[in-house]
Design a protein around this motif. Structure first.
Motif, PDB file in Angstrom:
ATOM      1  N   PRO A  44      24.766 -63.118 -24.140  1.00 15.25           N
ATOM      2  CA  PRO A  44      23.182 -63.468 -24.124  1.00 15.25           C
ATOM      3  C   PRO A  44      22.013 -63.975 -25.139  1.00 15.25           C
ATOM      4  N   GLY A  45      20.760 -64.804 -24.767  1.00 15.26           N
ATOM      5  CA  GLY A  45      20.174 -65.406 -25.219  1.00 15.26           C
ATOM      6  C   GLY A  45      18.926 -66.418 -24.899  1.00 15.26           C
ATOM      7  N   GLY A  46      18.069 -67.222 -25.118  1.00 12.46           N
ATOM      8  CA  GLY A  46      17.793 -68.193 -24.691  1.00 12.46           C
ATOM      9  C   GLY A  46      16.220 -68.644 -25.265  1.00 12.46           C
ATOM     10  N   ARG A  47      15.326 -69.034 -24.439  1.00 13.43           N
ATOM     11  CA  ARG A  47      14.473 -70.328 -24.932  1.00 13.43           C
ATOM     12  C   ARG A  47      13.460 -69.435 -26.048  1.00 13.43           C
ATOM     13  N   MET A  48      13.159 -69.844 -26.880  1.00 14.94           N
ATOM     14  CA  MET A  48      12.052 -69.326 -27.869  1.00 14.94           C
ATOM     15  C   MET A  48      10.824 -68.864 -27.388  1.00 14.94           C
ATOM     16  N   ASP A  49       9.230 -68.793 -26.979  1.00 13.84           N
ATOM     17  CA  ASP A  49       8.548 -68.157 -26.464  1.00 13.84           C
ATOM     18  C   ASP A  49       7.479 -67.606 -27.223  1.00 13.84           C
ATOM     19  N   GLU A  50       6.140 -68.211 -27.464  1.00 14.58           N
ATOM     20  CA  GLU A  50       4.974 -68.615 -28.096  1.00 14.58           C
ATOM     21  C   GLU A  50       4.882 -67.067 -28.506  1.00 14.58           C
TER      22      GLU A  50
END
Ligand code: ZN
Length: 506
Positions: A44-50
């Motif tokens: 699990p994981g993904g892009r960093m958001d604001e």
């Protein structure tokens, strides 16, 4: 073609001890709908958001707070696991309801933790390295890996849009399933599961020595943000992308290295000295550290973006070059081909169990094109017949659409589990891709026939109709492709060429 800047991302290896006190981790298969690395097993994981930058994480290093928040949020969104010392405050049903609300965009993660008074603590996250997607990829990420023991008895529940078939497994079992070609893995995933296996099987694992796990996971240059150079697709089947002046969107050509004691180098492709030296260094290292001997250079076809490094490699290693006789003919005067390889030939490489490369003659993109099917790993090396990025150009007179379609059908006869193309990433579900390639060409052919029926007569007139949605800059290449289709229709007596480069249906 510019290289994409990697975007910051984070992922987490969720861990627990099972009833036998073995360490297990949770992973899942990336859905076929995903545009990037579909079919690969991942965490699990993904892009960093604001939004992640606003969330407070106790004990986080100053510049890692956003990444820690990102990975905690992603674990919650994708697996419904709350990585917090306060996880016990939220019953499972409420956790799942909150996650569903977040996925429907009715709730943010920040609102959720505030509502329940949940603290986030970076001490629950064990640093596990930093991996940068190589420059040849269509999408690039600068991904921070973390390991976390799941607090309490939370059971991951996937949100099936992105990840599916989530399972608990041990490091040992995961490496075995990779060896048995049940799963396909990107380099960091393979590195991490091997590290977890080694750690779990040692005293460090028994003693929950997480610092030791970090040390193991950081023990590789590419685990510290250095670009990944080689991609071990299977044992003894390694991709080594090199920069080439190829057709956009691709910027690199995949060179493949097959074998372990004796190595076949397929398509040393780069004309650039620094890229040739990078491959030299990699092979030198294998020779010094693993006693590997380069046995032969093998070519898929004669195009410059596949053979421009051959002369250099030939000189460096003093080994013969093998190719199809048609490729040898087309390269005459530029590259000496020492050995002819024909359809049905098998190249055997020693080892236990060793490797057997079946040579498959696949003209269509190029007259002497060969693909290679490795029997044990069931990997299909496809050169420019099928690629993982961009599309295949059929450019007459070298390119021949009839032969190309026949060659695709021939490839469908091999029960492969992965397609390793000349450009881009490895592809799972070979049969699906081959069928899609054939369908795509036949649809184009049908559109060309329609254009002829409605009065188009020349290649540019047909392109204007059939490629109406494509920017005009792509039309010169589209013309080559249309000509290839017309020649196929001509050979099948379905269309004929008239004086003045005009075509009509028969
Ligand atoms: Zn080519």
């Amino acid at each position: 073609m510019t290289v994409a800047t990697p975007k910051e991302a984070a992922c987490v290896v969720l861990m627990r001890q099972n009833h036998q006190h073995e360490w297990e981790f949770f992973w899942a298969r990336r859905s076929d709908k995903m545009p990037f690395m579909s079919g690969y097993h991942a965490f699990p994981g993904g892009r960093m958001d604001e939004e992640d930058l606003e969330i407070q994480v106790e004990n986080a290093l100053e510049n890692q707070s956003g990444l820690c928040a990102c990975v905690i949020r992603e674990a919650f969104e994708e697996a419904a696991v709350l990585l917090s010392p306060d996880a016990g405050k939220v019953p499972a049903a409420e956790r799942l309801a909150a996650r569903a609300a977040m996925m429907r965009r009715e709730l943010t993660f920040a609102e959720f933790i505030q509502r329940h008074g949940i603290r986030l603590d970076a001490n629950l996250l064990v640093p596990g390295g930093r991996w940068v997607t190589p420059p040849y990829a269509a999408r690039r990420f600068d991904t921070y890996f973390y390991v976390a023991e799941i607090p309490g008895d939370q059971e991951p529940e996937l949100w099936t849009d992105e990840l599916e078939q989530g399972t608990w497994t041990t490091g040992q079992a995961a490496v075995k399933s990779w060896e048995a070609i049940d799963v396909i893995l990107a380099p960091p995933t393979l590195h991490v599961i091997r590290g977890v296996r080694d750690w779990a099987g040692s005293d460090a694992g028994n003693n929950r020595n997480w610092e030791k796990l970090t040390a193991i996971l950081l023990d590789a240059p590419s685990a510290n943000g250095k670009p990944v150079e080689s991609i071990e697709i299977r044992s003894g089947v390694v991709g080594f992308p090199v920069k080439t002046p190829t057709l956009p969107p691709a910027t690199h050509t995949n060179c493949y290295l097959v074998g372990e004691q004796e190595l076949v180098v397929i398509d040393p492709a780069s004309p650039y000295e620094e890229e040739q030296l990078r491959l030299d260094e990699h092979l030198d290292w294998l020779q010094r550290n693993r006693g590997v001997r380069v046995r032969e250079i093998l070519l898929t076809h004669h195009h410059p973006d596949h053979v421009a490094g051959v002369a250099h490699a030939q000189k460096k290693w003093g080994v013969p070059v093998a190719a199809h006789p048609e490729t040898a003919r087309l390269l005459a005067g530029k590259i000496t081909v020492d050995r002819h390889v024909l359809d049905g030939d098998v190249i055997e490489l020693p080892g236990d169990p060793g490797w057997r490369l079946h040579c498959i003659f696949t003209p269509g993109h190029a007259p002497g094109h060969l693909c290679f099917y490795e029997e044990g790993t069931r990997a299909l090396i496809t050169g420019d017949m099928i690629v993982g990025l961009g599309s295949v150009l059929i450019n007459p007179p070298e390119g021949n659409m009839r032969e190309y379609l026949d060659s695709l059908r021939k490839l469908a006869g091999f029960e492969s589990v992965a397609i390793l193309g000349g450009h881009g990433q490895a592809l799972t579900h070979p049969q699906k891709h081959i069928a899609a390639y054939i369908k795509h060409r036949l649809e184009r052919e049908a559109n060309i026939i329609k254009a002829l029926e409605t009065g188009a007569r020349t290649v540019p007139e047909i392109v204007k109709i059939v490629y109406a949605d494509t920017p005009p800059a792509a039309h010169p290449l589209a013309e080559r492709s249309v000509l290839a289709h017309l020649e196929k229709l001509g050979a099948e007596n379905r269309a004929q060429q008239l004086p003045g480069n005009e075509w009509q249906l028969v």
